[in-house]
Write an enzyme that holds these catalytic residues in place. Structure first.
Site, short mmCIF file in Angstrom:
data_model
loop_
_atom_site.label_atom_id
_atom_site.label_comp_id
_atom_site.label_asym_id
_atom_site.label_seq_id
_atom_site.Cartn_x
_atom_site.Cartn_y
_atom_site.Cartn_z
N GLY A 201 0.67 -1.12 0.04
CA GLY A 201 0.18 0.05 -0.21
C GLY A 201 0.81 1.23 -0.04
O GLY A 201 2.10 1.32 0.33
N CYS A 202 0.28 2.35 -0.43
CA CYS A 202 1.05 3.67 -0.46
C CYS A 202 1.52 4.16 0.98
O CYS A 202 2.61 4.21 1.09
CB CYS A 202 0.25 4.64 -1.06
SG CYS A 202 -1.28 5.13 -0.28
N TYR A 203 0.72 4.01 1.88
CA TYR A 203 1.03 4.60 3.24
C TYR A 203 2.05 3.53 3.80
O TYR A 203 3.13 3.84 4.45
CB TYR A 203 -0.15 4.87 4.24
CG TYR A 203 -1.10 5.98 3.62
CD1 TYR A 203 -0.38 7.27 3.63
CD2 TYR A 203 -2.48 5.73 3.56
CE1 TYR A 203 -1.47 8.28 3.39
CE2 TYR A 203 -3.12 6.75 3.29
CZ TYR A 203 -2.82 7.93 3.18
OH TYR A 203 -3.49 9.07 2.73
#
Length: 310
Positions: free
Chosen positions: A116-118
């Site tokens: 995921g990005c975060y």
């Protein structure tokens, strides 16, 4: 040798569109996408995924699970950009710089879950420090991040980019129930022994992320300071093509961090900021949520797989 066939399932979304743009026109592979009329046809999608060499799933979680379950061809390899399989032990985690040997594991894997990005930023900062024993695994971690509105998907992009001017707020904090779906991913792959507090937010800019994780030196092993934390990260990512750790003198000169600084790249920039007088440290990461946080990472993983195929 026949060029590998890569199927992008869901190329009309923000991540899929950028993957398609990054791969379009490249030599050494063939791209397969479905016409609009067939995109929601389970039979046509199953036929496509079983006919390809590598499938990249750019779908919501449940359709991604269904797509993966539809594979009967044992040679088909999958990169899943959804969050459906990120804590699944049967899937390799697609963060090549996470640990030694990870690029080789990704290159050989049949099933790879794109980070995921975060979590990309949080894991990049915390995992090396926890593995080195500089941050305890049971540290009460807090992670805060501000992303561009594209992180909210097509609906969010439409809200901010509607004709007549932006419709979304300048800044919005969300995940107030402390149950964001990225939290278990951060906990597992960062090596934390307990659930971190994760506080995400969107800003009125299209893409880019600034993520921070504060540390109290009094809660770390005796003698650990900001210099040691920096040196650990610098050693871990030495020679990494897409992860840089800001030099201490450069970080000391920073007065702000621009979340859009690395947009359009697959790069991740880390920094350590310290106030020894107050015994506090701030770990920070800047990257493109649609680059290293999504499509760029997927293409990086794809390239590792393609190289292993010869």
């Amino acid at each position: 040798m026949t060029q590998p066939l890569v199927f992008i399932d869901g190329d009309q979304g923000t991540t899929g569109l950028q993957i398609h743009e990054r791969l379009n026109g490249r030599s050494g592979l063939r791209l397969l996408t479905l016409p609009e009329a067939d995109r929601k046809n389970p039979q046509r999608r199953a036929e496509a995924i079983n006919a390809c060499d590598i499938a990249i799933l750019c779908l919501p979680d449940e359709p991604a699970r269904q797509a993966a379950a539809s594979v009967v061809n044992p040679k088909v390899r999958i990169i899943d950009a959804s969050s459906a399989h990120r804590t699944d032990a049967g899937w390799e985690y697609g963060f090549p710089e996470m640990s030694a040997g990870q690029p080789e594991r990704i290159a050989r894997a049949l099933r790879v879950s794109n980070p995921g990005c975060y979590p990309t930023g949080a894991i990049a900062l915390l995992r090396p420090l926890i593995q080195a024993g500089l941050v305890p695994a049971d540290y009460p971690a807090v992670v805060h991040a501000v992303s561009g509105y594209s992180g909210g998907g097509r609906a969010s992009v439409a809200a901010y980019e509607a004709s007549g001017g932006p419709q979304g707020p300048a800044f919005q904090l969300y995940g107030l129930g402390l149950a964001h779906k990225h939290t278990p991913e951060i906990e597992r792959h960062a090596g934390l022994a307990q659930r971190p507090i994760f506080v995400p937010a969107y800003g009125a800019f299209r893409q880019g992320i600034v993520l921070t994780a504060p540390l109290h030196l009094r809660l770390l092993p005796a003698g650990v300071d900001s210099q040691q934390l920096h040196d650990c990260l610098a050693r871990h990512y030495a020679g990494a093509a897409h992860v840089q750790v800001a030099a201490r003198q450069d970080a000391a000169a920073h007065t702000h961090l621009d979340p859009q600084a690395l947009n359009g790249t697959n790069d991740l920039r880390l920094a350590v900021y310290g106030n020894e007088q107050h015994g506090q440290v701030l770990l920070a990461a800047v990257f493109d949520n649609l680059g290293k946080g999504a499509s760029g990472a997927a293409v990086q993983n794809l390239d590792l797989m393609l190289a292993a195929m010869g």
